[in-house]
Design a protein around this motif. Sequence first.
Motif, PDB file in Angstrom:
ATOM      1  N   MET A   1      50.136  22.128  87.773  1.00  0.00           N
ATOM      2  CA  MET A   1      51.316  21.322  87.605  1.00  0.00           C
ATOM      3  C   MET A   1      52.180  21.315  88.847  1.00  0.00           C
ATOM      4  O   MET A   1      53.025  20.476  89.030  1.00  0.00           O
ATOM      5  CB  MET A   1      52.138  21.835  86.443  1.00  0.00           C
ATOM      6  CG  MET A   1      53.041  22.991  86.792  1.00  0.00           C
ATOM      7  SD  MET A   1      53.768  23.704  85.350  1.00  0.00           S
ATOM      8  CE  MET A   1      52.307  24.100  84.476  1.00  0.00           C
ATOM      9  N   HIS A 122      46.024  13.875  85.262  1.00  0.00           N
ATOM     10  CA  HIS A 122      46.930  13.464  86.339  1.00  0.00           C
ATOM     11  C   HIS A 122      46.488  14.167  87.612  1.00  0.00           C
ATOM     12  O   HIS A 122      45.498  14.896  87.607  1.00  0.00           O
ATOM     13  CB  HIS A 122      48.399  13.730  85.996  1.00  0.00           C
ATOM     14  CG  HIS A 122      48.781  15.175  85.808  1.00  0.00           C
ATOM     15  ND1 HIS A 122      48.194  15.991  84.880  1.00  0.00           N
ATOM     16  CD2 HIS A 122      49.701  15.952  86.442  1.00  0.00           C
ATOM     17  CE1 HIS A 122      48.737  17.198  84.937  1.00  0.00           C
ATOM     18  NE2 HIS A 122      49.652  17.206  85.875  1.00  0.00           N
ATOM     19  N   ASP A 126      46.147  21.919  89.545  1.00  0.00           N
ATOM     20  CA  ASP A 126      45.511  22.734  88.511  1.00  0.00           C
ATOM     21  C   ASP A 126      44.682  21.900  87.531  1.00  0.00           C
ATOM     22  O   ASP A 126      44.098  22.448  86.593  1.00  0.00           O
ATOM     23  CB  ASP A 126      46.554  23.576  87.754  1.00  0.00           C
ATOM     24  CG  ASP A 126      47.721  22.756  87.231  1.00  0.00           C
ATOM     25  OD1 ASP A 126      48.207  21.874  87.949  1.00  0.00           O
ATOM     26  OD2 ASP A 126      48.157  23.003  86.081  1.00  0.00           O
ATOM     27  N   HIS A 127      44.609  20.596  87.776  1.00  0.00           N
ATOM     28  CA  HIS A 127      43.823  19.717  86.900  1.00  0.00           C
ATOM     29  C   HIS A 127      42.614  19.100  87.607  1.00  0.00           C
ATOM     30  O   HIS A 127      41.738  18.555  86.943  1.00  0.00           O
ATOM     31  CB  HIS A 127      44.731  18.621  86.334  1.00  0.00           C
ATOM     32  CG  HIS A 127      45.879  19.209  85.561  1.00  0.00           C
ATOM     33  ND1 HIS A 127      45.875  19.323  84.194  1.00  0.00           N
ATOM     34  CD2 HIS A 127      47.028  19.794  85.989  1.00  0.00           C
ATOM     35  CE1 HIS A 127      46.983  19.940  83.805  1.00  0.00           C
ATOM     36  NE2 HIS A 127      47.704  20.237  84.875  1.00  0.00           N
ATOM     37  N   ASP A 213      49.650  17.407  80.746  1.00  0.00           N
ATOM     38  CA  ASP A 213      50.936  18.084  80.987  1.00  0.00           C
ATOM     39  C   ASP A 213      52.116  17.248  80.508  1.00  0.00           C
ATOM     40  O   ASP A 213      53.258  17.543  80.833  1.00  0.00           O
ATOM     41  CB  ASP A 213      51.115  18.386  82.478  1.00  0.00           C
ATOM     42  CG  ASP A 213      50.323  19.605  82.914  1.00  0.00           C
ATOM     43  OD1 ASP A 213      49.583  20.168  82.083  1.00  0.00           O
ATOM     44  OD2 ASP A 213      50.438  19.999  84.095  1.00  0.00           O
ATOM     45  N   HIS A 250      48.996  23.366  78.927  1.00  0.00           N
ATOM     46  CA  HIS A 250      49.702  24.639  79.088  1.00  0.00           C
ATOM     47  C   HIS A 250      50.413  24.944  77.777  1.00  0.00           C
ATOM     48  O   HIS A 250      51.321  24.222  77.369  1.00  0.00           O
ATOM     49  CB  HIS A 250      50.717  24.569  80.233  1.00  0.00           C
ATOM     50  CG  HIS A 250      50.112  24.157  81.541  1.00  0.00           C
ATOM     51  ND1 HIS A 250      49.368  25.011  82.328  1.00  0.00           N
ATOM     52  CD2 HIS A 250      50.123  22.968  82.189  1.00  0.00           C
ATOM     53  CE1 HIS A 250      48.957  24.364  83.412  1.00  0.00           C
ATOM     54  NE2 HIS A 250      49.399  23.121  83.350  1.00  0.00           N
TER      55      HIS A 250
END
Length: 330
Positions: A1, A122, A126-127, A213, A250
């Motif tokens: 994020m 997105h 972290d994605h 997120d 998360h």
Amino acid sequence: MWLPALHAGPGRCMLPRGIREDDGGAVGNMAKIELGSTLRVLEPYPGILAFYDGRIPGVRAWSDAPNWLDDGAFALGCASYAVIDGEEALVYDTHISLAHATLIRRRLEAAGVTRIRVVLSHWHDDHVAGNEVFADCEIIAHRLTLEALLANRAAIESADPPIRPLVLPNRTFEGSLSLEVGRLAVELHPADIHSHDGVVLLVPAHDLLLAGDTLEEPITYVAEPERLEAHLADLARMAGLPFRRILPNHGAEAVIAAGGYGRELITATELYVRRLLLCRAEPDLATRTLRDFAPDIFALPGISYFEPYEAVHAGNVAKVLARAGTVSAA
Ligand SMILES: [Zn+2]
């Protein structure tokens, strides 16, 4: 994020409760683990896997120095998902490292999956960190996600840890997109919440929303403070989609394992964002800890106080106030 530009920003070093920086070097002695070794595979619904890692007190995964992997994902808890039917799987985000992505791919292939596609929720680190493991697959993203990845490619590839080479999506869409995973229908919908390029995944057969997120428990991470009003508008629009349960990227492992959150997670996010915006006019509000800032959200079903989000909250307030200063000075 975390945005690459914020890697060294204030509030980045989130320490587990009871460990202080002056505790005889306790930070430097925090346990390190091999990336991926603490990954947990949950199955909240038949054919819906959650790959969950982090939220382990006293453990950092990458380094003692502030970095996006530990402070933006591992400390808070981070999940990605796969929707599986028969020999097909749709992976929703490629997780925080190549090691994680490799474990995800192996798990799917061990389950007999022969066709894997990826959807990116997105553009944040972290994605997309595991994209390279799926470089031979179709990687689907919103046009805005591709544009954001291209615009931020150099920063992402030189981040700590680096995501290099950054493997880009090879199929983009605008508006909504319907897909079939085996016999299972899924829908991708844009959601301008948290990040302007957000994409959520609806699984009608389970009344389920994979929220990326756009919704985070207990509070949202503010990445685009200048666009919070737009995010509120899209929260209301997203609430009109047909679903009963929510799986965020998360959140709490036990809640995700048990099938996810109710719509109260949307209510909590709206309450929190509206109150953040009030900080511009009410300075006293801005000085409160998360626990005292929004006690009402912790009274909602499924929403629990989690101490590492105090640092996220402090950062959120600072960004909202900085934005207010920019506006009033303009
Ligand atoms: Zn994230």
